[in-house]
Design a protein around this motif. Structure first.
Motif, PDB file in Angstrom:
ATOM      1  N   ASP A 139     -41.258 -48.502 -78.179  1.00  0.00           N
ATOM      2  CA  ASP A 139     -42.109 -47.625 -77.378  1.00  0.00           C
ATOM      3  C   ASP A 139     -41.239 -46.820 -76.422  1.00  0.00           C
ATOM      4  OD1 ASP A 139     -43.997 -46.383 -75.788  1.00  0.00           O
ATOM      5  OD2 ASP A 139     -45.278 -48.148 -75.588  1.00  0.00           O
ATOM      6  N   TRP A 140     -40.770 -45.664 -76.901  1.00  0.00           N
ATOM      7  CA  TRP A 140     -39.884 -44.818 -76.093  1.00  0.00           C
ATOM      8  C   TRP A 140     -40.604 -44.284 -74.856  1.00  0.00           C
ATOM      9  CZ3 TRP A 140     -34.974 -44.375 -75.430  1.00  0.00           C
ATOM     10  CH2 TRP A 140     -34.433 -43.256 -74.793  1.00  0.00           C
ATOM     11  N   GLY A 141     -41.862 -44.000 -74.987  1.00  0.00           N
ATOM     12  CA  GLY A 141     -42.634 -43.510 -73.848  1.00  0.00           C
ATOM     13  C   GLY A 141     -42.660 -44.521 -72.720  1.00  0.00           C
ATOM     14  N   ALA A 142     -42.847 -45.789 -73.051  1.00  0.00           N
ATOM     15  CA  ALA A 142     -42.867 -46.834 -72.039  1.00  0.00           C
ATOM     16  C   ALA A 142     -41.484 -47.018 -71.424  1.00  0.00           C
ATOM     17  CB  ALA A 142     -43.346 -48.147 -72.658  1.00  0.00           C
ATOM     18  N   PHE A 143     -40.447 -46.896 -72.244  1.00  0.00           N
ATOM     19  CA  PHE A 143     -39.084 -47.028 -71.720  1.00  0.00           C
ATOM     20  C   PHE A 143     -38.801 -45.942 -70.685  1.00  0.00           C
ATOM     21  CE2 PHE A 143     -34.652 -45.582 -71.924  1.00  0.00           C
ATOM     22  CZ  PHE A 143     -34.003 -46.737 -71.496  1.00  0.00           C
ATOM     23  N   VAL A 144     -39.164 -44.708 -70.997  1.00  0.00           N
ATOM     24  CA  VAL A 144     -38.942 -43.598 -70.063  1.00  0.00           C
ATOM     25  C   VAL A 144     -39.777 -43.793 -68.799  1.00  0.00           C
ATOM     26  CG1 VAL A 144     -39.286 -41.116 -69.719  1.00  0.00           C
ATOM     27  CG2 VAL A 144     -38.267 -41.960 -71.854  1.00  0.00           C
ATOM     28  N   ALA A 145     -41.013 -44.195 -68.966  1.00  0.00           N
ATOM     29  CA  ALA A 145     -41.907 -44.349 -67.817  1.00  0.00           C
ATOM     30  C   ALA A 145     -41.414 -45.424 -66.852  1.00  0.00           C
ATOM     31  CB  ALA A 145     -43.319 -44.680 -68.299  1.00  0.00           C
ATOM     32  N   ARG A 146     -40.752 -46.444 -67.374  1.00  0.00           N
ATOM     33  CA  ARG A 146     -40.295 -47.556 -66.524  1.00  0.00           C
ATOM     34  C   ARG A 146     -38.778 -47.544 -66.322  1.00  0.00           C
ATOM     35  NH1 ARG A 146     -44.240 -50.518 -69.727  1.00  0.00           N
ATOM     36  NH2 ARG A 146     -42.562 -51.412 -71.000  1.00  0.00           N
ATOM     37  N   ALA A 147     -38.153 -46.399 -66.567  1.00  0.00           N
ATOM     38  CA  ALA A 147     -36.688 -46.322 -66.519  1.00  0.00           C
ATOM     39  C   ALA A 147     -36.127 -46.745 -65.174  1.00  0.00           C
ATOM     40  CB  ALA A 147     -36.231 -44.908 -66.862  1.00  0.00           C
ATOM     41  N   GLU A 148     -36.795 -46.385 -64.085  1.00  0.00           N
ATOM     42  CA  GLU A 148     -36.255 -46.675 -62.757  1.00  0.00           C
ATOM     43  C   GLU A 148     -36.219 -48.171 -62.445  1.00  0.00           C
ATOM     44  OE1 GLU A 148     -37.187 -43.894 -59.466  1.00  0.00           O
ATOM     45  OE2 GLU A 148     -38.507 -42.915 -60.928  1.00  0.00           O
ATOM     46  N   GLU A 149     -36.935 -48.971 -63.224  1.00  0.00           N
ATOM     47  CA  GLU A 149     -36.887 -50.425 -63.026  1.00  0.00           C
ATOM     48  C   GLU A 149     -35.594 -51.028 -63.585  1.00  0.00           C
ATOM     49  OE1 GLU A 149     -40.411 -52.010 -64.798  1.00  0.00           O
ATOM     50  OE2 GLU A 149     -41.747 -50.656 -63.697  1.00  0.00           O
ATOM     51  N   LYS A 150     -34.909 -50.276 -64.439  1.00  0.00           N
ATOM     52  CA  LYS A 150     -33.634 -50.681 -65.042  1.00  0.00           C
ATOM     53  C   LYS A 150     -33.714 -52.047 -65.725  1.00  0.00           C
ATOM     54  CE  LYS A 150     -30.575 -49.833 -61.677  1.00  0.00           C
ATOM     55  NZ  LYS A 150     -29.260 -49.438 -61.052  1.00  0.00           N
ATOM     56  N   GLU A 151     -34.844 -52.294 -66.378  1.00  0.00           N
ATOM     57  CA  GLU A 151     -35.018 -53.536 -67.125  1.00  0.00           C
ATOM     58  C   GLU A 151     -34.649 -53.317 -68.590  1.00  0.00           C
ATOM     59  OE1 GLU A 151     -38.935 -55.017 -66.610  1.00  0.00           O
ATOM     60  OE2 GLU A 151     -38.659 -55.497 -64.477  1.00  0.00           O
ATOM     61  N   TYR A 152     -34.045 -54.319 -69.197  1.00  0.00           N
ATOM     62  CA  TYR A 152     -33.617 -54.218 -70.587  1.00  0.00           C
ATOM     63  C   TYR A 152     -34.794 -54.320 -71.547  1.00  0.00           C
ATOM     64  CZ  TYR A 152     -28.587 -54.505 -69.648  1.00  0.00           C
ATOM     65  OH  TYR A 152     -27.307 -54.242 -69.241  1.00  0.00           O
ATOM     66  N   VAL A 153     -34.689 -53.571 -72.641  1.00  0.00           N
ATOM     67  CA  VAL A 153     -35.605 -53.717 -73.781  1.00  0.00           C
ATOM     68  C   VAL A 153     -34.738 -53.827 -75.036  1.00  0.00           C
ATOM     69  CG1 VAL A 153     -37.452 -52.399 -72.662  1.00  0.00           C
ATOM     70  CG2 VAL A 153     -35.820 -51.217 -74.152  1.00  0.00           C
TER      71      VAL A 153
END
Length: 483
Positions: free
Chosen positions: A61-75
């Motif tokens: 889910d690239w959209g979710a990755f971009v939306a939560r990017a500032e959390e700097k959590e790994y996926v």
């Protein structure tokens, strides 16, 4: 049970062959078996600089990755590098101010980290445990970090490897990034051998705090007084490791017997390049961070990191950002920061109080100018890289600038560096002031840099202009996933 009429002969021959192989390896094996410190496989693969590489990041889910990017959590993701797939790789966004500003401007082109052993113990890319993908934030030339690392390497400073790569997400174009070797185990092993020491990335928790440990100032003998050092260790330091580092900082604070605590020659080479590229988002800047600290056997050295805001374009956190190119390009090499900053940066200030080290520092500037800039090496390198990446910069769907802006930025960076080299040559021979005090006494003396437009290298206006383009690129990725 194996039955063969020649079984005894086969076994005897096998035994003789095995023994011969052991003897041969003992005598000649070093010629064919790479030592632990030999160049690992990733050096000649992803970091072959003769071409632009390809990296496809496959994430659910690239959209979710971009939306939560500032959390700097790994996926987790699958990564295909130059046609070879690697599974269960850790992916996260990276950065501090750049990460925050990209989010604030509604953009989606983040720098990223790929960690091969985050989910899989021992996972690696031909020996590399971690790499980053630099987004060239506020760097329309795509060249700032590349050049800074090349200059560091040229001057004999251990620097991360880097190369350009065309990044796609789930098969859809995402842009031109600079792949960079992250300083961790593989970096340490490559540069310092199998028995490498400790590596730290000092960083502040709050700009409003004193952050004495980030500045490498001795506080006391209690390891708890250095959280910005030890909490940011790349490896797990023992109590003995902590004692050695604190002891080195204590010696540094005295300004005496510095070679018992500091790799003086390496540090002087580092500061030669660091001062040339005018990077104030660094140890010599107001923040004092963006470097790596290496310690082995009680000797410390400083390693380069993060140059997208170098070459005079840093303004974040400075009370009065310098905008005048004449001031920036002629900035003095003997006092490369304000007095209040200099006095609190012992790794630079205390070394420069030693006349022998000070003269060696000047000698390294002469070497950098003569062999890197005045020889023509610099311009040749830039034009070669520009030619290599130009087709990719022109079609970059998430670029912070247009293709024309990119070309202008490259030309501006070349002009800036050559003028900076002329100014430092004048500072070395005494025709141009080399300290802030001398510049106050002799205002206006220096190379004329008034024709240089620093904003051409990358400015906040570019971030505003890039939003529509990056929204379209994000939508293209998400639409393809929907199909």
């Amino acid at each position: 049970m194996i039955q063969h009429k020649y079984i005894d002969g086969i076994c005897l021959g096998g035994g003789i062959g095995a023994a011969a192989l052991v003897i041969w390896l003992l005598l000649f094996g070093r010629q064919v078996i790479p030592a632990a410190t030999a160049a690992p496989g990733y050096v000649s693969r992803l970091f072959d600089e003769s071409r632009v590489h390809t990296i496809d990041i496959r994430v659910e889910d690239w959209g979710a990755f971009v939306a939560r990017a500032e959390e700097k959590e790994y996926v987790p993701c699958t990564v295909e590098i130059d046609g070879t797939e690697f599974y269960q790789v850790g992916l996260r966004a990276k950065g501090s101010n750049s990460l925050r500003l990209i989010g604030e401007y509604g953009l989606s082109r983040y720098s990223m980290v790929l960690e091969f052993d985050h989910y899989l113990e021992g996972g690696n890319y031909y020996g590399l445990d971690k790499l980053s993908l630099d987004t060239s934030f506020q760097d329309n030339s795509y060249l700032k970090a590349y050049l800074a690392y090349d200059m560091m390497d040229f001057m004999g400073v251990p620097a991360p490897l880097c190369s350009y790569t065309w990044v796609t997400v789930n098969g859809t174009d995402w842009g031109l990034f600079l792949a960079t070797e992250e300083p961790e185990e593989a970096f340490a092993r490559r540069n310092f051998g199998a028995e490498y020491g400790q590596l730290y990335k000092p960083d502040y928790r709050s700009l409003s705090a004193e952050n004495a440990d980030v500045a490498l100032r001795y506080i006391d003998d209690d390891p708890d007084s250095y959280p910005n050092l030890f909490d940011n260790a790349r490896f797990s330091p023992t109590e003995e490791d902590k004692k050695r580092l604190i002891a080195a900082l204590k010696t540094l604070s005295t300004g005496e017997n510095l070679e018992t605590a500091v790799d003086v020659d390496q540090v002087l080479r580092y500061f030669t390049v660091q001062v040339f590229v005018m990077n104030w988002d660094s140890y010599l800047g107001h923040t004092g961070h963006n470097y790596f600290l290496y310690e082995q056997d009680g000797i410390i050295s400083i390693l380069p990191w993060d140059y997208n805001l170098a070459f005079g374009t840093y303004a974040l956190g400075m009370p009065n950002p310098i905008r005048d190119p004449n001031i920036i390009i002629n900035y003095p090499i003997n006092t490369p920061a304000e007095g209040s900053v200099m006095l609190n940066r012992p790794l630079y200030h205390n070394l420069m109080q030693n006349e022998t080290y000070f003269q060696r520092y000047h000698a390294y500037f002469d070497q950098l100018l003569s062999d890197y800039f005045e020889s023509g090496r610099f311009e040749t390198l830039v034009r070669q890289v520009e030619k290599r990446i130009a087709p990719y910069a022109e079609q970059d769907p998430t670029a912070f600038c247009s293709a024309q802006d990119h070309r202008q930025a490259v030309d501006t960076l070349v002009e800036l560096c050559l003028l900076r080299a002329d100014s430092i040559r004048g500072q070395l021979d005494g025709t141009i002031p080399a300290t802030l005090r001398e510049q106050e006494e002799r205002p206006g003396v220096g190379v004329d840099a008034s024709a240089v437009a620093l904003e051409d290298l990358g400015d906040f206006d570019d971030l505003r202009a890039a939003r529509e383009k990056q929204e379209a690129a994000l939508e293209a990725v998400l639409s393809e996933a929907g199909n």
